[in-house]
Design a protein around this motif. Structure first.
Motif, PDB file in Angstrom:
ATOM      1  N   GLY A   1       0.822  -1.214   0.000  1.00 45.96           N
ATOM      2  CA  GLY A   1       0.000   0.000   0.000  1.00 45.96           C
ATOM      3  C   GLY A   1       0.851   1.255   0.000  1.00 45.96           C
ATOM      4  N   ASN A   2       1.912   1.257   0.793  1.00 47.58           N
ATOM      5  CA  ASN A   2       2.811   2.409   0.829  1.00 47.58           C
ATOM      6  C   ASN A   2       3.428   2.665  -0.541  1.00 47.58           C
ATOM      7  N   LEU A   3       3.814   1.605  -1.242  1.00 45.34           N
ATOM      8  CA  LEU A   3       4.423   1.762  -2.570  1.00 45.34           C
ATOM      9  C   LEU A   3       3.421   2.257  -3.608  1.00 45.34           C
ATOM     10  N   LEU A   4       2.167   1.812  -3.485  1.00 46.23           N
ATOM     11  CA  LEU A   4       1.164   2.152  -4.495  1.00 46.23           C
ATOM     12  C   LEU A   4       0.440   3.474  -4.244  1.00 46.23           C
ATOM     13  N   GLU A   5       0.436   3.949  -2.998  1.00 46.33           N
ATOM     14  CA  GLU A   5      -0.364   5.128  -2.672  1.00 46.33           C
ATOM     15  C   GLU A   5       0.061   6.378  -3.443  1.00 46.33           C
ATOM     16  N   ALA A   6       1.337   6.697  -3.425  1.00 50.12           N
ATOM     17  CA  ALA A   6       1.803   7.895  -4.142  1.00 50.12           C
ATOM     18  C   ALA A   6       1.580   7.736  -5.642  1.00 50.12           C
ATOM     19  N   ALA A   7       1.802   6.535  -6.154  1.00 50.09           N
ATOM     20  CA  ALA A   7       1.595   6.282  -7.584  1.00 50.09           C
ATOM     21  C   ALA A   7       0.133   6.487  -7.960  1.00 50.09           C
ATOM     22  N   ALA A   8      -0.767   6.034  -7.110  1.00 50.15           N
ATOM     23  CA  ALA A   8      -2.200   6.204  -7.376  1.00 50.15           C
ATOM     24  C   ALA A   8      -2.559   7.683  -7.388  1.00 50.15           C
ATOM     25  N   ARG A   9      -2.079   8.420  -6.428  1.00 48.35           N
ATOM     26  CA  ARG A   9      -2.392   9.861  -6.377  1.00 48.35           C
ATOM     27  C   ARG A   9      -1.861  10.600  -7.600  1.00 48.35           C
ATOM     28  N   ARG A  10      -0.643  10.247  -8.026  1.00 51.79           N
ATOM     29  CA  ARG A  10      -0.079  10.883  -9.229  1.00 51.79           C
ATOM     30  C   ARG A  10      -0.951  10.615 -10.453  1.00 51.79           C
ATOM     31  N   ALA A  11      -1.621   9.473 -10.473  1.00 51.42           N
ATOM     32  CA  ALA A  11      -2.479   9.106 -11.604  1.00 51.42           C
ATOM     33  C   ALA A  11      -3.918   9.601 -11.419  1.00 51.42           C
ATOM     34  N   GLY A  12      -4.188  10.339 -10.326  1.00 52.12           N
ATOM     35  CA  GLY A  12      -5.547  10.822 -10.072  1.00 52.12           C
ATOM     36  C   GLY A  12      -6.469   9.730  -9.581  1.00 52.12           C
TER      37      GLY A  12
END
Length: 182
Positions: free
Chosen positions: A52-63
């Motif tokens: 989750g920590n790895l994916l959270e910032a990536a998800a936010r960057r993608a909206g």
């Protein structure tokens, strides 16, 4: 046993299911039947949190949004609780996320529940139209990434410890198995 513990016989509806709010453990609805699991082990929780920590910032960057252990309605009467989902923007006050909003679903495969994650959920998630499915095998640290092809998934990659998974869709993220598994 479930009917005795939860006070109801016979098929469960979505309304019955939602009335269980606040019960301990993970309770999922599959076609009128409840699937009750104890809380995940600390190892499972650590892997889930690290992913989750790895994916959270990536998800936010993608909206997009990253959510943990939420109700996902695959169809009426079929509501699993995946470990992690990446979704389109959603209403945070709704009790369920609709499958059409889920871009990626992630499960940490528990040894005691491997058949559910690797067979049942795989079939249900693909049939509901969820494009991407990521499985983390906690015993080996292997990551298995699937992409939907029709009503089924096709394995796109297998990433073992010391290798790297480069996600490019629906989010851009670099995942190393050794960063997930304690």
């Amino acid at each position: 046993m479930t009917a005795t513990v939860l006070g109801q016989d016979g098929p469960w509806t979505e309304d019955d299911y939602l009335a269980l709010a606040g019960r301990r453990g993970r309770v999922e609805l599959f076609d009128g039947s409840l699937h009750v699991s104890p809380a995940p082990t600390p190892r499972h929780q650590r892997i889930q949190r690290n992913l989750g920590n790895l994916l959270e910032a990536a998800a936010r960057r993608a909206g997009l949004e990253l959510l943990e252990t939420v109700n996902v309605r695959l169809r009426p009467g079929r509501i699993p609780i995946p470990d992690l989902v990446v979704t389109a923007p959603i209403d945070f006050d709704e009790p369920m996320i609709e499958a059409r909003d889920v871009r990626l679903v992630c499960e940490v495969v528990a040894p005691r529940n491997a058949a559910t994650d690797m067979v049942l959920r795989t079939h249900y998630y693909a049939a509901a139209g969820i494009e991407w499915y990521l499985l983390v095998e906690q015993e080996t640290g292997t990551l298995r990434l699937y992409r939907r092809q029709g009503r089924h998934y096709r394995e796109v990659s297998v990433t073992k410890p010391a290798d790297v998974l480069e996600l490019t869709d629906p989010v851009r993220a670099t995942i190393r198995p050794e960063d997930l598994v304690p």
